[in-house]
Design a protein around this motif. Structure first.
Motif, PDB file in Angstrom:
ATOM      1  N   PHE A   1       0.821  -1.198   0.000  1.00 11.86           N
ATOM      2  CA  PHE A   1       0.000   0.000   0.000  1.00 11.86           C
ATOM      3  C   PHE A   1       0.864   1.261   0.000  1.00 11.86           C
ATOM      4  O   PHE A   1       1.846   1.342   0.736  1.00 11.86           O
ATOM      5  N   ARG A   2       0.473   2.243  -0.813  1.00  9.45           N
ATOM      6  CA  ARG A   2       1.175   3.534  -0.855  1.00  9.45           C
ATOM      7  C   ARG A   2       0.629   4.434   0.251  1.00  9.45           C
ATOM      8  O   ARG A   2      -0.576   4.603   0.391  1.00  9.45           O
ATOM      9  N   GLY A   3       1.555   5.052   1.013  1.00 13.61           N
ATOM     10  CA  GLY A   3       1.145   5.899   2.121  1.00 13.61           C
ATOM     11  C   GLY A   3       1.548   7.350   1.951  1.00 13.61           C
ATOM     12  O   GLY A   3       1.368   7.942   0.884  1.00 13.61           O
ATOM     13  N   THR A   4       2.137   7.913   2.989  1.00 15.95           N
ATOM     14  CA  THR A   4       2.449   9.338   3.022  1.00 15.95           C
ATOM     15  C   THR A   4       3.744   9.648   2.276  1.00 15.95           C
ATOM     16  O   THR A   4       4.717   8.907   2.361  1.00 15.95           O
ATOM     17  N   SER A   5       3.767  10.790   1.596  1.00 17.15           N
ATOM     18  CA  SER A   5       4.919  11.157   0.765  1.00 17.15           C
ATOM     19  C   SER A   5       5.842  12.171   1.421  1.00 17.15           C
ATOM     20  O   SER A   5       6.891  12.507   0.875  1.00 17.15           O
ATOM     21  N   SER A   6       5.445  12.681   2.598  1.00 13.35           N
ATOM     22  CA  SER A   6       6.303  13.617   3.327  1.00 13.35           C
ATOM     23  C   SER A   6       5.907  13.585   4.792  1.00 13.35           C
ATOM     24  O   SER A   6       4.916  12.955   5.173  1.00 13.35           O
ATOM     25  N   SER A   7       6.676  14.275   5.626  1.00 14.77           N
ATOM     26  CA  SER A   7       6.380  14.328   7.054  1.00 14.77           C
ATOM     27  C   SER A   7       5.101  15.106   7.306  1.00 14.77           C
ATOM     28  O   SER A   7       4.539  15.732   6.403  1.00 14.77           O
ATOM     29  N   LEU A   8       4.636  15.108   8.540  1.00 14.47           N
ATOM     30  CA  LEU A   8       3.422  15.833   8.885  1.00 14.47           C
ATOM     31  C   LEU A   8       3.558  17.322   8.591  1.00 14.47           C
ATOM     32  O   LEU A   8       2.571  17.993   8.288  1.00 14.47           O
ATOM     33  N   LEU A   9       4.789  17.846   8.652  1.00 14.56           N
ATOM     34  CA  LEU A   9       5.033  19.257   8.347  1.00 14.56           C
ATOM     35  C   LEU A   9       5.558  19.459   6.927  1.00 14.56           C
ATOM     36  O   LEU A   9       5.946  20.569   6.555  1.00 14.56           O
ATOM     37  N   GLY A  10       5.577  18.388   6.135  1.00 17.43           N
ATOM     38  CA  GLY A  10       5.961  18.492   4.734  1.00 17.43           C
ATOM     39  C   GLY A  10       7.449  18.489   4.457  1.00 17.43           C
ATOM     40  O   GLY A  10       7.877  18.817   3.352  1.00 17.43           O
ATOM     41  N   GLN A  11       8.257  18.092   5.429  1.00 15.83           N
ATOM     42  CA  GLN A  11       9.704  18.099   5.250  1.00 15.83           C
ATOM     43  C   GLN A  11      10.214  16.706   4.903  1.00 15.83           C
ATOM     44  O   GLN A  11       9.596  15.699   5.232  1.00 15.83           O
ATOM     45  N   CYS A  12      11.377  16.647   4.259  1.00 18.18           N
ATOM     46  CA  CYS A  12      12.008  15.376   3.915  1.00 18.18           C
ATOM     47  C   CYS A  12      13.520  15.500   4.106  1.00 18.18           C
ATOM     48  O   CYS A  12      14.092  16.579   3.951  1.00 18.18           O
ATOM     49  N   LEU A  13      14.165  14.388   4.434  1.00 17.39           N
ATOM     50  CA  LEU A  13      15.624  14.319   4.517  1.00 17.39           C
ATOM     51  C   LEU A  13      16.130  13.413   3.407  1.00 17.39           C
ATOM     52  O   LEU A  13      15.366  12.660   2.807  1.00 17.39           O
ATOM     53  N   ASP A  14      17.420  13.434   3.175  1.00 17.44           N
ATOM     54  CA  ASP A  14      18.021  12.667   2.077  1.00 17.44           C
ATOM     55  C   ASP A  14      19.024  11.663   2.636  1.00 17.44           C
ATOM     56  O   ASP A  14      19.901  12.026   3.404  1.00 17.44           O
ATOM     57  N   SER A  15      18.883  10.397   2.260  1.00 20.51           N
ATOM     58  CA  SER A  15      19.852   9.379   2.689  1.00 20.51           C
ATOM     59  C   SER A  15      20.400   8.605   1.498  1.00 20.51           C
ATOM     60  O   SER A  15      20.762   7.437   1.610  1.00 20.51           O
ATOM     61  N   SER A  16      20.454   9.259   0.342  1.00 24.30           N
ATOM     62  CA  SER A  16      20.888   8.581  -0.878  1.00 24.30           C
ATOM     63  C   SER A  16      22.363   8.198  -0.860  1.00 24.30           C
ATOM     64  O   SER A  16      22.786   7.312  -1.609  1.00 24.30           O
ATOM     65  N   ALA A  17      23.164   8.833  -0.004  1.00 27.94           N
ATOM     66  CA  ALA A  17      24.592   8.506   0.047  1.00 27.94           C
ATOM     67  C   ALA A  17      24.793   7.036   0.393  1.00 27.94           C
ATOM     68  O   ALA A  17      25.712   6.394  -0.114  1.00 27.94           O
ATOM     69  N   TYR A  18      23.923   6.489   1.239  1.00 25.50           N
ATOM     70  CA  TYR A  18      24.052   5.087   1.620  1.00 25.50           C
ATOM     71  C   TYR A  18      23.159   4.194   0.759  1.00 25.50           C
ATOM     72  O   TYR A  18      23.595   3.165   0.250  1.00 25.50           O
ATOM     73  N   HIS A  19      21.908   4.577   0.597  1.00 25.03           N
ATOM     74  CA  HIS A  19      20.929   3.695  -0.048  1.00 25.03           C
ATOM     75  C   HIS A  19      20.904   3.810  -1.566  1.00 25.03           C
ATOM     76  O   HIS A  19      20.309   2.954  -2.236  1.00 25.03           O
ATOM     77  N   GLY A  20      21.529   4.846  -2.117  1.00 26.80           N
ATOM     78  CA  GLY A  20      21.411   5.102  -3.539  1.00 26.80           C
ATOM     79  C   GLY A  20      20.226   6.014  -3.807  1.00 26.80           C
ATOM     80  O   GLY A  20      19.309   6.129  -2.994  1.00 26.80           O
ATOM     81  N   LYS A  21      20.216   6.666  -4.958  1.00 25.46           N
ATOM     82  CA  LYS A  21      19.146   7.607  -5.266  1.00 25.46           C
ATOM     83  C   LYS A  21      17.783   6.931  -5.332  1.00 25.46           C
ATOM     84  O   LYS A  21      16.767   7.535  -5.003  1.00 25.46           O
ATOM     85  N   ASP A  22      17.760   5.672  -5.778  1.00 23.09           N
ATOM     86  CA  ASP A  22      16.481   4.973  -5.859  1.00 23.09           C
ATOM     87  C   ASP A  22      16.158   4.218  -4.575  1.00 23.09           C
ATOM     88  O   ASP A  22      15.113   3.585  -4.462  1.00 23.09           O
ATOM     89  N   GLY A  23      17.056   4.287  -3.586  1.00 23.49           N
ATOM     90  CA  GLY A  23      16.824   3.628  -2.302  1.00 23.49           C
ATOM     91  C   GLY A  23      17.255   2.185  -2.257  1.00 23.49           C
ATOM     92  O   GLY A  23      17.293   1.578  -1.183  1.00 23.49           O
ATOM     93  N   LEU A  24      17.597   1.617  -3.410  1.00 18.83           N
ATOM     94  CA  LEU A  24      17.953   0.198  -3.451  1.00 18.83           C
ATOM     95  C   LEU A  24      19.220  -0.016  -4.277  1.00 18.83           C
ATOM     96  O   LEU A  24      19.306  -0.933  -5.088  1.00 18.83           O
ATOM     97  N   GLY A  25      20.197   0.844  -4.048  1.00 17.65           N
ATOM     98  CA  GLY A  25      21.519   0.630  -4.611  1.00 17.65           C
ATOM     99  C   GLY A  25      21.740   1.087  -6.036  1.00 17.65           C
ATOM    100  O   GLY A  25      22.800   0.842  -6.607  1.00 17.65           O
ATOM    101  N   ASP A  26      20.734   1.736  -6.654  1.00 17.12           N
ATOM    102  CA  ASP A  26      20.874   2.238  -8.031  1.00 17.12           C
ATOM    103  C   ASP A  26      21.283   1.149  -9.010  1.00 17.12           C
ATOM    104  O   ASP A  26      22.160   1.338  -9.868  1.00 17.12           O
ATOM    105  N   VAL A  27      20.636  -0.009  -8.882  1.00 19.79           N
ATOM    106  CA  VAL A  27      20.845  -1.098  -9.844  1.00 19.79           C
ATOM    107  C   VAL A  27      19.465  -1.531 -10.357  1.00 19.79           C
ATOM    108  O   VAL A  27      18.920  -2.542  -9.939  1.00 19.79           O
ATOM    109  N   PRO A  28      18.879  -0.747 -11.254  1.00 21.91           N
ATOM    110  CA  PRO A  28      17.506  -0.998 -11.704  1.00 21.91           C
ATOM    111  C   PRO A  28      17.330  -2.356 -12.359  1.00 21.91           C
ATOM    112  O   PRO A  28      18.246  -2.880 -12.992  1.00 21.91           O
TER     113      PRO A  28
END
Length: 320
Positions: free
Chosen positions: A66-93
């Protein structure tokens, strides 16, 4: 399903979420009723795609996502692509990966409330990302937490050690208001795997190499998606150590392991907890009220010590 632990998993599917999901799917005593997705390690759509990829790799595509919320309750987001990759799963499509059309049409928050209501008192909710979906479920249904068997959270900290801010752990710092709602308003038993807990029980990189080289289809999938971060060193330094340690840290798997087998944790700190919302340097920091000055009735179980051999066995079973 009879006799099995019923899990509902909420995640922002990055690499450690994938590892935790595979741990749950590899456990014979567990039945995953559904997976809800939120923003966090990557965008919401990426998180949804990543969950679908994990389910495909585990041949468990019958589990609803199920698709849920796309941002925090205040609409903010942080970035963790340095570890997870830009796509979140290692950038190996994967060109053959399932598309978003495989998602359920029901919103994740609605699905949470419905599924928990249908199985009142039976479901363990495992929250591996920012707590936005979970907080919204409790706002939609104020009795939501009373219907849960228990809640397992990866997030927060117990000694003000941060990983994205000076004192903030990623999941809580991404949506401090949601974390505050959950920690202050939930009445079900709540078990928390903090950032420091995961740091203290990291696994050697030698284990990681053995793990991703088991030769199974699942191990090959894990080796592929972790290639981006395989040499990434999680660095810790605490008051008890003047040197730096580098090791493999599958953060979300610690919360999942406890949901699967409570004996994985051998010692807890039991106290009420809250979240700092105002501090310039401490916003998002989890606060342990060891003296019960807040006067809260519900006390959380903050994980302190881990049976690392049991944890390793669950990790290994995930990729068999």
């Amino acid at each position: 399903m009879a006799g099995k632990k019923l899990l509902l998993v909420d995640c922002d599917c990055g690499l450690d979420d994938a590892q935790a999901l595979m741990m749950a799917l590899g456990a014979p005593n567990v039945h995953v009723l559904g997976i809800t997705c939120c923003h966090g390690n990557t965008s919401l759509d990426n998180a949804c795609r990543n969950v679908l990829r994990v389910l495909k790799a585990c041949k468990r595509t019958e589990i609803p996502v199920f698709r849920g919320t796309s941002s925090s309750l205040l609409g903010q987001c942080l970035d963790s692509s340095a570890y997870h990759g830009k796509d979140g799963l290692g950038d190996v499509p994967d060109p053959s990966a399932p598309g978003l059309e495989h998602l359920q049409s029901e919103h994740a928050v609605n699905a949470m409330v419905r599924i928990v209501t249908e199985h009142t008192g039976q479901i363990s909710l495992v929250a591996l990302g920012p707590l936005t979906n979970v907080a919204m479920a409790s706002k939609m249904d104020p009795t939501f937490s009373t219907k849960l068997k228990d809640l397992y959270v990866m997030g927060g900290n117990m000694e003000a050690v941060g990983n994205v801010t000076v004192c903030g752990e990623f999941n809580f710092a991404t949506d401090p208001e949601a974390a505050s709602i959950v920690l202050n308003q939930f009445s079900c038993p709540t078990y928390i795997a903090t950032w420091e807990y995961t740091l203290r029980h990291q696994l050697p990189w030698k284990f990681f190499e053995e793990w991703v080289n088991l030769g199974t289809e699942k191990a090959c999938f894990m080796k592929t998606i972790t290639r981006h971060s395989g040499k990434y060193k999680t660095v810790m330094q605490n008051e008890a150590e003047s040197h730096l340690e580098s090791a493999f840290n599958s953060c979300d798997s610690y919360a999942m392991a406890t949901a699967i087998d409570a004996s994985v944790v051998t010692e807890y700190i039991r106290c009420s907890v809250s979240v700092e919302l105002q501090g310039l340097l401490t916003r998002g920091m989890m606060v342990l009220d060891s003296q019960n000055l807040l006067g809260k009735e519900n006390h959380a179980f903050v994980m302190k010590k881990c049976d690392i051999e049991k944890f390793k066995r669950l990790m290994m079973a995930a990729l068999q």
